[in-house]
Structures are given as C-alpha cells and as structure tokens.
Design a protein around this motif. Sequence first.
Motif, PDB file in Angstrom:
ATOM      1  N   TYR A 199      -5.110  -3.702   5.598  1.00 54.93           N
ATOM      2  CA  TYR A 199      -4.097  -4.411   4.806  1.00 54.93           C
ATOM      3  C   TYR A 199      -4.801  -4.990   3.601  1.00 54.93           C
ATOM      4  CZ  TYR A 199       0.012  -7.415   4.125  1.00 54.93           C
ATOM      5  OH  TYR A 199       1.130  -8.018   3.639  1.00 54.93           O
ATOM      6  N   LEU A 200      -4.417  -4.511   2.445  1.00 52.05           N
ATOM      7  CA  LEU A 200      -5.065  -4.987   1.223  1.00 52.05           C
ATOM      8  C   LEU A 200      -4.111  -5.858   0.431  1.00 52.05           C
ATOM      9  CD1 LEU A 200      -6.652  -1.600   0.087  1.00 52.05           C
ATOM     10  CD2 LEU A 200      -7.715  -3.411   1.421  1.00 52.05           C
ATOM     11  N   VAL A 201      -4.702  -6.814  -0.243  1.00 53.00           N
ATOM     12  CA  VAL A 201      -3.879  -7.717  -1.035  1.00 53.00           C
ATOM     13  C   VAL A 201      -4.059  -7.397  -2.512  1.00 53.00           C
ATOM     14  CG1 VAL A 201      -3.437 -10.124  -1.583  1.00 53.00           C
ATOM     15  CG2 VAL A 201      -4.118  -9.480   0.717  1.00 53.00           C
ATOM     16  N   LYS A 202      -2.964  -7.392  -3.200  1.00 55.02           N
ATOM     17  CA  LYS A 202      -3.064  -7.114  -4.632  1.00 55.02           C
ATOM     18  C   LYS A 202      -3.586  -8.351  -5.338  1.00 55.02           C
ATOM     19  CE  LYS A 202       0.997  -4.131  -4.835  1.00 55.02           C
ATOM     20  NZ  LYS A 202       2.347  -4.007  -5.374  1.00 55.02           N
ATOM     21  N   PRO A 203      -4.281  -8.180  -6.417  1.00 55.98           N
ATOM     22  CA  PRO A 203      -4.641  -6.905  -7.009  1.00 55.98           C
ATOM     23  C   PRO A 203      -5.787  -6.254  -6.245  1.00 55.98           C
ATOM     24  CG  PRO A 203      -5.580  -8.669  -8.308  1.00 55.98           C
ATOM     25  CD  PRO A 203      -4.783  -9.311  -7.212  1.00 55.98           C
ATOM     26  N   VAL A 204      -5.688  -4.982  -6.105  1.00 52.27           N
ATOM     27  CA  VAL A 204      -6.688  -4.279  -5.316  1.00 52.27           C
ATOM     28  C   VAL A 204      -7.954  -4.093  -6.132  1.00 52.27           C
ATOM     29  CG1 VAL A 204      -7.154  -2.196  -4.027  1.00 52.27           C
ATOM     30  CG2 VAL A 204      -4.833  -3.030  -4.237  1.00 52.27           C
ATOM     31  N   ARG A 205      -9.046  -4.223  -5.451  1.00 44.43           N
ATOM     32  CA  ARG A 205     -10.308  -4.059  -6.162  1.00 44.43           C
ATOM     33  C   ARG A 205     -10.938  -2.728  -5.820  1.00 44.43           C
ATOM     34  NH1 ARG A 205     -10.976  -8.860  -3.906  1.00 44.43           N
ATOM     35  NH2 ARG A 205     -12.733  -8.110  -2.685  1.00 44.43           N
ATOM     36  N   LEU A 206     -11.766  -2.321  -6.703  1.00 47.64           N
ATOM     37  CA  LEU A 206     -12.398  -1.018  -6.522  1.00 47.64           C
ATOM     38  C   LEU A 206     -13.236  -0.981  -5.249  1.00 47.64           C
ATOM     39  CD1 LEU A 206     -12.638   1.679  -8.019  1.00 47.64           C
ATOM     40  CD2 LEU A 206     -14.772   0.837  -9.000  1.00 47.64           C
ATOM     41  N   GLU A 207     -13.963  -2.045  -5.013  1.00 47.30           N
ATOM     42  CA  GLU A 207     -14.843  -2.055  -3.839  1.00 47.30           C
ATOM     43  C   GLU A 207     -14.070  -1.850  -2.551  1.00 47.30           C
ATOM     44  OE1 GLU A 207     -15.018  -4.094  -6.930  1.00 47.30           O
ATOM     45  OE2 GLU A 207     -14.991  -5.768  -5.508  1.00 47.30           O
ATOM     46  N   GLU A 208     -12.884  -2.425  -2.530  1.00 53.88           N
ATOM     47  CA  GLU A 208     -12.088  -2.285  -1.315  1.00 53.88           C
ATOM     48  C   GLU A 208     -11.686  -0.844  -1.101  1.00 53.88           C
ATOM     49  OE1 GLU A 208      -9.669  -6.437  -0.840  1.00 53.88           O
ATOM     50  OE2 GLU A 208      -9.043  -5.114  -2.439  1.00 53.88           O
ATOM     51  N   LEU A 209     -11.403  -0.173  -2.189  1.00 52.56           N
ATOM     52  CA  LEU A 209     -10.955   1.205  -2.048  1.00 52.56           C
ATOM     53  C   LEU A 209     -12.101   2.154  -1.754  1.00 52.56           C
ATOM     54  CD1 LEU A 209      -8.235   1.442  -4.796  1.00 52.56           C
ATOM     55  CD2 LEU A 209      -7.953   1.251  -2.344  1.00 52.56           C
ATOM     56  N   ARG A 210     -13.263   1.746  -2.131  1.00 49.52           N
ATOM     57  CA  ARG A 210     -14.391   2.626  -1.880  1.00 49.52           C
ATOM     58  C   ARG A 210     -14.625   2.844  -0.403  1.00 49.52           C
ATOM     59  NH1 ARG A 210     -16.869   4.401  -6.232  1.00 49.52           N
ATOM     60  NH2 ARG A 210     -17.249   3.039  -8.017  1.00 49.52           N
ATOM     61  N   ASN A 211     -14.184   1.876   0.383  1.00 47.62           N
ATOM     62  CA  ASN A 211     -14.455   1.960   1.814  1.00 47.62           C
ATOM     63  C   ASN A 211     -13.333   2.524   2.653  1.00 47.62           C
ATOM     64  OD1 ASN A 211     -17.008   0.894   1.665  1.00 47.62           O
ATOM     65  ND2 ASN A 211     -16.245  -1.194   1.667  1.00 47.62           N
ATOM     66  N   ILE A 212     -12.244   2.824   2.046  1.00 51.21           N
ATOM     67  CA  ILE A 212     -11.103   3.218   2.874  1.00 51.21           C
ATOM     68  C   ILE A 212     -11.302   4.531   3.622  1.00 51.21           C
ATOM     69  CG2 ILE A 212      -9.412   1.921   1.567  1.00 51.21           C
ATOM     70  CD1 ILE A 212      -8.650   4.440   0.107  1.00 51.21           C
ATOM     71  N   TRP A 213     -12.227   5.313   3.179  1.00 47.59           N
ATOM     72  CA  TRP A 213     -12.445   6.590   3.858  1.00 47.59           C
ATOM     73  C   TRP A 213     -12.853   6.387   5.314  1.00 47.59           C
ATOM     74  CZ3 TRP A 213     -17.251   7.124   5.850  1.00 47.59           C
ATOM     75  CH2 TRP A 213     -18.252   6.323   5.290  1.00 47.59           C
ATOM     76  N   GLN A 214     -13.413   5.246   5.600  1.00 42.90           N
ATOM     77  CA  GLN A 214     -13.839   5.004   6.972  1.00 42.90           C
ATOM     78  C   GLN A 214     -12.672   5.083   7.946  1.00 42.90           C
ATOM     79  OE1 GLN A 214     -14.310   0.612   7.900  1.00 42.90           O
ATOM     80  NE2 GLN A 214     -14.565   0.585   5.683  1.00 42.90           N
ATOM     81  N   HIS A 215     -11.507   4.754   7.466  1.00 44.36           N
ATOM     82  CA  HIS A 215     -10.343   4.787   8.341  1.00 44.36           C
ATOM     83  C   HIS A 215      -9.996   6.205   8.741  1.00 44.36           C
ATOM     84  CE1 HIS A 215      -9.765   0.579   7.704  1.00 44.36           C
ATOM     85  NE2 HIS A 215      -9.724   0.751   6.399  1.00 44.36           N
ATOM     86  N   VAL A 216     -10.268   7.097   7.835  1.00 42.74           N
ATOM     87  CA  VAL A 216      -9.984   8.495   8.153  1.00 42.74           C
ATOM     88  C   VAL A 216     -10.924   8.958   9.254  1.00 42.74           C
ATOM     89  CG1 VAL A 216      -9.962  10.831   7.238  1.00 42.74           C
ATOM     90  CG2 VAL A 216      -9.188   8.937   5.827  1.00 42.74           C
ATOM     91  N   ILE A 217     -12.168   8.673   9.082  1.00 42.88           N
ATOM     92  CA  ILE A 217     -13.167   9.080  10.063  1.00 42.88           C
ATOM     93  C   ILE A 217     -12.895   8.420  11.395  1.00 42.88           C
ATOM     94  CG2 ILE A 217     -15.592   9.018  10.655  1.00 42.88           C
ATOM     95  CD1 ILE A 217     -15.374  10.750   8.401  1.00 42.88           C
ATOM     96  N   ARG A 218     -12.628   7.158  11.309  1.00 41.49           N
ATOM     97  CA  ARG A 218     -12.413   6.413  12.542  1.00 41.49           C
ATOM     98  C   ARG A 218     -11.258   6.994  13.325  1.00 41.49           C
ATOM     99  NH1 ARG A 218     -11.371   1.241  10.798  1.00 41.49           N
ATOM    100  NH2 ARG A 218     -13.579   0.945  10.440  1.00 41.49           N
ATOM    101  N   LYS A 219     -10.225   7.280  12.617  1.00 41.41           N
ATOM    102  CA  LYS A 219      -9.054   7.801  13.290  1.00 41.41           C
ATOM    103  C   LYS A 219      -9.380   9.124  13.966  1.00 41.41           C
ATOM    104  CE  LYS A 219      -4.387   7.102  13.108  1.00 41.41           C
ATOM    105  NZ  LYS A 219      -3.567   6.025  12.903  1.00 41.41           N
ATOM    106  N   LYS A 220     -10.120   9.929  13.268  1.00 43.09           N
ATOM    107  CA  LYS A 220     -10.428  11.221  13.855  1.00 43.09           C
ATOM    108  C   LYS A 220     -11.323  11.047  15.064  1.00 43.09           C
ATOM    109  CE  LYS A 220      -9.315  14.198  10.204  1.00 43.09           C
ATOM    110  NZ  LYS A 220      -9.672  14.748   8.944  1.00 43.09           N
ATOM    111  N   VAL A 221     -12.263  10.175  14.949  1.00 43.68           N
ATOM    112  CA  VAL A 221     -13.164   9.961  16.073  1.00 43.68           C
ATOM    113  C   VAL A 221     -12.403   9.430  17.277  1.00 43.68           C
ATOM    114  CG1 VAL A 221     -15.045   8.518  16.896  1.00 43.68           C
ATOM    115  CG2 VAL A 221     -15.197   9.600  14.672  1.00 43.68           C
TER     116      VAL A 221
END
Lengths: 140, 573
Positions: free
Chosen positions: B118-140
């Motif tokens: 859950y991200l709060v606006k305004p979204v920062r770049l750093e926060e988005l850089r890490n979102i890929w982990q959710h994809v991996i996590r879900k797959k795992v």
Amino acid sequence: MEQSHIKKQINFIKNSLFEQGYLDEQFIQLEDLQDDANPNFVEEIVTSFYSDSTRLIRNVENALENYPLDFCKLDDYMHQFKGSSSSIGAKKVKVECTHFQECCKARNSQGCIRAFQQMKQEHATLKRKLEAYFQISRNE
Amino acid sequence: MTVEEIRGSSNEIDRFPIGMRVLAVDDDPTCLKLLDGLLRKCQYQVTTTNQAVTALKMLRENRNRFDLVISDVHMPDMDGFKLLELVGLEMDLPVIMLSGNSDPKLVMKGITHGACDYLVKPVRLEELRNIWQHVIRKKVETKSQSRSDNQERQNHGGEGGQEAGSGDLNGKLNRKRKDDDDDADDNANEDDDPSSQKKPRVVWSIDLHRKFVAAVNQLGIEKAVPKRILDLMNVEGLTRENVASHLQKYRLYLKRISQQANMVVAFGGSKDASSYMRMSSLDGLSDFRTLSSSGRLPNPPLPSYSPSGMLGRLNSATGMTLHSLTSPTLIQPTPTHSITPINKFQPVVTQTHQNTNLFQSSFDLSHHKPNTQLPDFNPIDESRIFTGSLKMGSMSSESFNLVSSSSTFLDVPPPIGDTFHDQLPPTGGGLKYGYSPAGFGTNITSTASVPLEVQTQRQGQYGKQNYGQYSSNGFSTAAPPLSGGGLGGNGAMTTAPLMQHNRGSGRSSTELKMGPGQEYLLEQTKLSNGFVANNGYDSLDDLMNGMMKREQDPTIIMDGEFGFDPYSFGSCI
C-alpha cells in the motif's frame, strides 16, 4: 555567458519557489524523471495537472453553491485534488486542500468557502510562477 | 527452484526486474502520468489506463500479459478495493494499492483485501524500485503453496494454521489461478503429485464464487458443508472436493478479514502505511470469526479505531491467536486466578467474553459522554480484543504489551525515571496507544472508574475507544466491566480516581493521568494465563513516567512493527 546567465535565472526562480514553500521535493522527483526519453516531462505533467484541476475546481464551485453543503462530496474532491497536487509537489496548494478537508470534517461551511478561496489563490499563483519558470527554461 | 522457474513465463528473465510488466490504474491523469514516468524510470514495461473496467478487461483477456498491477484506491468507476479483490481472485496477480490517504483503516482494508503493498501518494521512485519483490514473492509462495496444498487439505489444518496470511491467501488464490490450459477440470485429486503434473484447477470465477457465497450464506456459515453447497450451487463438473477446498479457503479468508478489520482500528494514522503490510501475514482468530465482522469500524467524528481492532491486530501481529482460548469461558477462568492481586479483575474479565458486554461496559462506566465508538464495536472485535489481551498475558510479556498497548496505557515500562506529567503532551501525529508497559499486559483487568474520564477524553482525542483506561492498569475495582474489545480488550479500566486522564489536548492514548497515590497494576508481570500479573499497584508515577516517555517519542508508537515492540502501538489513530 548567455547560457549560464539563463541557467542562473532558472535556478534562481526555482530556488525561490522552493524557499517560499510553493514547491516541495516532489518537484525534484519530477525533474529527475525528465531525460532524453522524456524531455518535457515536467512541463507536460504540470500542464496536465492544471487542466485537470481546473475541472475539479469547477466541480467544487458548483458543489459549494448547493446548500446545505455536501461535505462528503467536497471532501472527496479535495482528496483528489490533494493527490494530484502532491504529485507535482504543489506544496501550498496541498496545504490548503488539507484545510478544506478539515473544514469538511468539522462541517464548517464558512470555513470551507474560505479555504477554497485560499486554495484557488495558491493554485493560481503557482500556475503563474511555473509558467514563468517554464518560459525561461525553454529559452535555455 | 531456480530463478527462471520462479519467473515463470516472464519475458525478460535475465534482466528481471527490468522489463517487468506493470499495469497502472488511476483515474487522476496527473498521478497516472507521474506513475507512468516513475515506472518507466525503473525500466518496467508500463501500461496505463484511467479506468478500472478497462484494466480488468485487459487482465481478463490475457492474464499473463502483466506481472503486477498498481491501482489507485479512489476511482469513480470502480472501487480500488473491488478491483483488488477481483484481480486477486481471478488472476492471482500481485496488486499494489495507491492512495492519497494514509489512513490506517484504509491500509488495513487494502491488506485484508489482499493487496501486496500500500503506497501513499505522492509515490516516490525508491518505493517503486522495490515493487518487483512482490512478483517474486508471490511466485515463490504460490509454488510452495501448491506443494503443500494437498497436505494442507488433508490435514484440514486451516484454522489453526499459522501460515502467514499472505501464504494463505496465496494458497487460496493459487487454487483459483487459471492453469495455462485454462483447464476447467476439477482439481480434487489430492493424491496427484503436484510437482510432477500440472493439476487441472477449477477456476473459481466471479460467478462461480458468487454462487458459492450465496450457497454458503443460504446454509449459514456454520452449517455450510461442501456437499450441501455443491447441491445448492448446482454446477456441472464441480466436485465436492473442489467445494471443500474452496470453502476452507473462504473460511480462512473471512477470518482473516474480520480479524484484520479489527486491527485497522488499532492503528494510528501517521506512520507509513506500508508498515501495515505486515499484518497481512497474520492469522486469524479461530474462535471469533464471524462473517459479520468485516471491519465494522466505529464512525467517528474523529478517526477512530475500535480498540478491539487493536487487539485483533496485536493478536495477529504477534501471531497470537486465541487458540488457547477456545471459548469465552476460557477467558473467564484465567483472569480469575491470575488476577488475584488485582481487585475485581475477575469480574471484569468474565464479562469480557461477552464481547459486547465488555466493550459496552467499559463505556458505560465512563461518566462522560460515552465513547461514541462503543456501539460500533463488533462483537467479534471485542472478543478479539479480549482474547487478544488474555492471550497476551500468556504470551510473553512483550506480546502482552502489544495488547496493552492497544489499550493505550498499557505501556508501563519498568523503571521509569521520568517525571510524570499529568498531562501527556499531545503527540503529534500518531496516537500512541497506550504504551504498554513492559509487563503491563494484563490490561485486561479493567479498572472501571478511572477510565471513564480518560475514556471520554480520549475519545475526544482519538476518537477511539479509550485505551487510556487500559493503561491505567489499575486493576482496581474491576467493577467496570472490562472494557471490551475496545480497549485493548482488556478492559483494563483503571479506577476512575486514579486515572484521570487529562486528555485535554493530548492525543496520545498514553495520557493516563494517574493520581500519584494510586496504585495501579502498572507493574508488568508476566501473566500466567494471559493476565498480567500485575500484582499490586505500583506507583502511578512509574506508570506515568513510562507513559510519558512513550508519549514523548511518537516514533516508538507507530513503527512498522505493530505491537511487536512493547512500547509501540501508538497508532491509535
């Protein structure tokens, strides 16, 4: 040199906008996103903000003409407004949105109207300043 | 499991997360443009749309077209949470919520609906850089889930499963996930070797799920047995096993939702919403699950969180479930004997199991205007809180603190050297929920009198149930019914005289003003049964000092670690 003079001017304007609290660090983020692939990103997004927010402002004005005020709807509009203004780093505008929202929560009609006036003012002021800023930047 | 395996069909296997395919949905053009820019900067492959229906259409057309979805909460054509649910149910893709509002209630809602973040606006770049982990996590998680799925089904270990909430959700979603062949065969064969053969899965589409839910509701959740549900649904090709496993997941889901809904209440507002994500892995309480509990939160003039929520949160946060409390009655006995030193604790405790009672009673006590939130407490919430608190007792003191912290004043750190102020300075942002004193845990004891004042004041401040009462820990006069769920479930309402909370300005729940002479069970003691064995009242000063300390440091409260930190918990709204 002409170039560096303009650059200085640009920086001066920008810094003053920050110092006076018109913009916050989110604006810097926007600038960071501007690159060769996206050369006019900042200006584009600011333009988009202003066209969208004009529409929102009209909606709010209409809503403020219907008594009793629908605070929920107004709060809703402000929420949206706050979201988009924070996205471009429009600090003062965001602050005014928050005030407005507080008045909504307190069901303070007069407060809402006042806050809205303030917000519109900040919105217009920032627009002017940014336009000047972009104007100069383009000359670079 | 190699990385490639994990990435599955992702195109850019070698360069992941570069090229990760993200679908961004936001009705606000400015925000959408920003999101687009940011995501492109992270080198993801971005698709944007400003309409949720369009997004759904795109996803339904080809589920494998995207790896991740980011969606705004506030959209005109469809509620972001609804989209979240649908995507989760149908496509099992990680979804990140985005909102201008960092209200913990919403964050909690996002979590309970299955959001990965859950991200709060305004979204920062750093926060988005890490979102890929959710994809991996879900797959795992999905992979490991599918492996243990059969086992899980056979063991029917759903209820007590301490599986991370997200794991559960994954498992659930996993089942619903379409197979590559979009097989509609039932996947009931539990004997199939998951790793050797792709099990044909039943796709629990929205319609099918709706039928299922309708059937369950018709039968009543308690009476809903797979065979009956199957008959009611009357769908060809569906087997009893399919229904059984889906039912199991559904039950877990409901439990989790109701439990987590309570937790929302407990959270204060100011901290980073993503810290709430932790909650997603919390398990639900088995005993109190009810369908009705879906997050009924009091409605505030002020943001209010039902105290029960806090407990609920605590429970889950610490992984404490009320397993040990199998029934309300359980609660009763415990308090009685563990609380001996506490006056009237027992009576209070016993009441707790009547969740509503507790809660109500606590408020009844307050002479001041009743906690407006009272009525809103969900029985479930209360029970949760109560149980939570009780449970806390038995848990480590730390966990207990969590509970107490919910009650706001529980925080009574051991040697408190600070001077005690009567009035806790208002905390800026997040409310501090009673800093639970280290040992305080037992806030279960409710001290009746004091809280009244505190409560009311507190109410004003937080719009939450008075947690302050709990802090008073004074288990004195347990007369007042344990403030039920609301207050950290412990109904620890301090006796009125003792606790005068000057809430006045302070929002922190820790504003517990205790009369200097008062003795409160501030001392933290380990609860044998989950009650804080606060035996005897320590000087109020100590408690207050402890609280004041907490008070001063807002950061303690709302840390991402809810309740994990004995002193944290400030988030009362």
